[in-house]
Motif scaffolding. Sequence first.
Motif, PDB file in Angstrom:
ATOM      1  N   ARG A 127      16.325  95.655  -1.759  1.00  0.00           N
ATOM      2  CA  ARG A 127      15.986  96.872  -2.495  1.00  0.00           C
ATOM      3  C   ARG A 127      16.679  98.075  -1.864  1.00  0.00           C
ATOM      4  O   ARG A 127      16.766  98.187  -0.633  1.00  0.00           O
ATOM      5  CB  ARG A 127      14.473  97.110  -2.499  1.00  0.00           C
ATOM      6  N   VAL A 128      17.168  98.963  -2.704  1.00  0.00           N
ATOM      7  CA  VAL A 128      17.765 100.227  -2.274  1.00  0.00           C
ATOM      8  C   VAL A 128      16.909 101.351  -2.856  1.00  0.00           C
ATOM      9  O   VAL A 128      16.732 101.434  -4.071  1.00  0.00           O
ATOM     10  CB  VAL A 128      19.235 100.356  -2.726  1.00  0.00           C
ATOM     11  N   LEU A 129      16.382 102.197  -1.970  1.00  0.00           N
ATOM     12  CA  LEU A 129      15.473 103.262  -2.376  1.00  0.00           C
ATOM     13  C   LEU A 129      16.094 104.608  -2.057  1.00  0.00           C
ATOM     14  O   LEU A 129      16.576 104.832  -0.937  1.00  0.00           O
ATOM     15  CB  LEU A 129      14.116 103.134  -1.664  1.00  0.00           C
ATOM     16  N   ARG A 130      16.070 105.483  -3.029  1.00  0.00           N
ATOM     17  CA  ARG A 130      16.550 106.855  -2.833  1.00  0.00           C
ATOM     18  C   ARG A 130      15.406 107.688  -2.270  1.00  0.00           C
ATOM     19  O   ARG A 130      14.296 107.666  -2.790  1.00  0.00           O
ATOM     20  CB  ARG A 130      17.040 107.426  -4.160  1.00  0.00           C
ATOM     21  N   LEU A 131      15.688 108.452  -1.218  1.00  0.00           N
ATOM     22  CA  LEU A 131      14.643 109.204  -0.532  1.00  0.00           C
ATOM     23  C   LEU A 131      14.389 110.553  -1.196  1.00  0.00           C
ATOM     24  O   LEU A 131      14.344 111.592  -0.540  1.00  0.00           O
ATOM     25  CB  LEU A 131      15.014 109.401   0.946  1.00  0.00           C
ATOM     26  N   ASP A 132      14.229 110.529  -2.537  1.00  0.00           N
ATOM     27  CA  ASP A 132      13.817 111.757  -3.189  1.00  0.00           C
ATOM     28  C   ASP A 132      12.320 112.006  -2.999  1.00  0.00           C
ATOM     29  O   ASP A 132      11.800 113.065  -3.353  1.00  0.00           O
ATOM     30  CB  ASP A 132      14.153 111.713  -4.679  1.00  0.00           C
ATOM     31  N   ARG A 133      11.640 111.004  -2.448  1.00  0.00           N
ATOM     32  CA  ARG A 133      10.258 111.154  -1.983  1.00  0.00           C
ATOM     33  C   ARG A 133      10.068 110.237  -0.782  1.00  0.00           C
ATOM     34  O   ARG A 133      10.810 109.273  -0.589  1.00  0.00           O
ATOM     35  CB  ARG A 133       9.263 110.826  -3.089  1.00  0.00           C
ATOM     36  N   PRO A 134       9.068 110.503   0.062  1.00  0.00           N
ATOM     37  CA  PRO A 134       8.887 109.682   1.272  1.00  0.00           C
ATOM     38  C   PRO A 134       8.575 108.227   0.934  1.00  0.00           C
ATOM     39  O   PRO A 134       8.073 107.905  -0.147  1.00  0.00           O
ATOM     40  CB  PRO A 134       7.719 110.363   1.993  1.00  0.00           C
ATOM     41  N   VAL A 135       8.844 107.341   1.908  1.00  0.00           N
ATOM     42  CA  VAL A 135       8.606 105.908   1.762  1.00  0.00           C
ATOM     43  C   VAL A 135       7.815 105.434   2.978  1.00  0.00           C
ATOM     44  O   VAL A 135       8.205 105.696   4.129  1.00  0.00           O
ATOM     45  CB  VAL A 135       9.921 105.120   1.634  1.00  0.00           C
ATOM     46  N   ILE A 136       6.698 104.747   2.730  1.00  0.00           N
ATOM     47  CA  ILE A 136       5.896 104.151   3.801  1.00  0.00           C
ATOM     48  C   ILE A 136       6.104 102.646   3.745  1.00  0.00           C
ATOM     49  O   ILE A 136       5.891 102.013   2.698  1.00  0.00           O
ATOM     50  CB  ILE A 136       4.404 104.492   3.651  1.00  0.00           C
ATOM     51  N   VAL A 137       6.542 102.081   4.862  1.00  0.00           N
ATOM     52  CA  VAL A 137       6.843 100.648   4.944  1.00  0.00           C
ATOM     53  C   VAL A 137       5.825 100.010   5.882  1.00  0.00           C
ATOM     54  O   VAL A 137       5.541 100.537   6.971  1.00  0.00           O
ATOM     55  CB  VAL A 137       8.272 100.415   5.461  1.00  0.00           C
TER      56      VAL A 137
ATOM     57  N   PRO B  38      24.129 109.850   2.025  1.00  0.00           N
ATOM     58  CA  PRO B  38      23.644 110.635   0.870  1.00  0.00           C
ATOM     59  C   PRO B  38      24.560 110.514  -0.344  1.00  0.00           C
ATOM     60  O   PRO B  38      24.122 110.799  -1.463  1.00  0.00           O
ATOM     61  CB  PRO B  38      23.614 112.072   1.406  1.00  0.00           C
ATOM     62  N   TYR B  39      25.814 110.120  -0.132  1.00  0.00           N
ATOM     63  CA  TYR B  39      26.758 109.991  -1.235  1.00  0.00           C
ATOM     64  C   TYR B  39      26.759 108.578  -1.825  1.00  0.00           C
ATOM     65  O   TYR B  39      27.573 108.273  -2.692  1.00  0.00           O
ATOM     66  CB  TYR B  39      28.165 110.354  -0.771  1.00  0.00           C
ATOM     67  N   HIS B  40      25.845 107.742  -1.329  1.00  0.00           N
ATOM     68  CA  HIS B  40      25.741 106.384  -1.874  1.00  0.00           C
ATOM     69  C   HIS B  40      25.057 106.447  -3.233  1.00  0.00           C
ATOM     70  O   HIS B  40      23.992 107.068  -3.383  1.00  0.00           O
ATOM     71  CB  HIS B  40      24.938 105.495  -0.918  1.00  0.00           C
ATOM     72  N   ARG B  41      25.662 105.829  -4.225  1.00  0.00           N
ATOM     73  CA  ARG B  41      25.117 105.814  -5.573  1.00  0.00           C
ATOM     74  C   ARG B  41      24.221 104.595  -5.721  1.00  0.00           C
ATOM     75  O   ARG B  41      24.661 103.457  -5.573  1.00  0.00           O
ATOM     76  CB  ARG B  41      26.235 105.791  -6.608  1.00  0.00           C
ATOM     77  N   VAL B  42      22.946 104.870  -6.024  1.00  0.00           N
ATOM     78  CA  VAL B  42      21.964 103.803  -6.130  1.00  0.00           C
ATOM     79  C   VAL B  42      21.957 103.282  -7.555  1.00  0.00           C
ATOM     80  O   VAL B  42      21.741 104.050  -8.508  1.00  0.00           O
ATOM     81  CB  VAL B  42      20.566 104.305  -5.730  1.00  0.00           C
ATOM     82  N   ALA B  43      22.201 101.980  -7.703  1.00  0.00           N
ATOM     83  CA  ALA B  43      22.172 101.365  -9.029  1.00  0.00           C
ATOM     84  C   ALA B  43      20.728 101.102  -9.426  1.00  0.00           C
ATOM     85  O   ALA B  43      19.860 100.893  -8.570  1.00  0.00           O
ATOM     86  CB  ALA B  43      22.969 100.059  -9.017  1.00  0.00           C
TER      87      ALA B  43
END
Length: 243
Positions: A109-119, A210-215
Motif C-alpha cells: 500500500r502507498v499512502l499519501r500523507l495528506d492526513r496523519p497515519v497510525i500504524v 513528495p513528488y511521488h505520484r500515488v496511483a
Amino acid sequence: MRDDDIDDTVIRRPRVQPSGDRVGDALDDTVIRAVPTVPGRPDIGADDDTVIRPVAAPRPTDDALDDTVVRAPTRPDDGVTASVGAEPRLQADPAAPQTRVPSIRIGDRVLRLDRPVIVGRRPTLPRILRGATPELVTVPSAAGQVSSSHVLVHAEGEATVVDDLRSTNGTVVRPAGAAPFRMPSGASNVVLTGTVVEIGDGNVIEVLSPYHRVAPTAGDLPPLPTWPSDPPAGTPRTPRERS
C-alpha cells in the motif's frame, strides 16, 4: 436769450485762426444738453449711486437633493454588468496551487500523507484529536513485536515526521546512506526520502518523495468492462459438406 439756451453747456475748442470755412468751424463745437425733466417723475441727480445686484441662483428642488452614487468602473473583460442598487461583488480568488506532501509505503500500500497515519497491530484513535483525523493502518504481528498503536507518521510541509507512540519494542530508523538507530520511547524524528522505519515482525515503512505520484488503489478503480465472448461454435461439418 431763451431758457433752452441757458440750459445748454457749450464746450469749445481753443480759439484758433479762423480757417475761413464757417461750416467747419461750426461743427467743431461739442454741445451737451441737459436731460429734460419728465412730468410726474422725480429728478435724479447726477451724483446718485447706481447699484448692480447679482442675480440670485435658483433654489434646488427636491430631486436635485437626492443622493449621488459613484460606482467604480468595471473592466470590459470582467463580464459583470453593474446594476442600480446592487452590492459590489469581488472577484473570486484563483485556485491556490496544491501543496506537495510526502507519501509512505507499507507492504503493498502507498499512502499519501495528506492526513496523519497510525500504524500498529490494532491501532486506535487518540482520545484528543488535533487537526485531521488519522488513518488507521493495521499490520500483522504474529510474534507480538508490534504494539497496538506503534507509530504515528505525518507530514510537516514536504518533510515526514515519525512519532513513536511509546511502543513496547521500540522503532528502528534506517536513513538512506547513514547508520541505523533506535528511537527512544515517545520520541519524534524528521526523516528524509528513502528512509526505512522498522516496527517489528518484518513490518517496514518506506518514506517516499513528495513528488511521488500515488496511483489509485484497486478499490478506487472502476470495474473493467466485460470482454466480449467468442460466438458459440456450431456443429462441425464433415469433409463432404465442406466440399
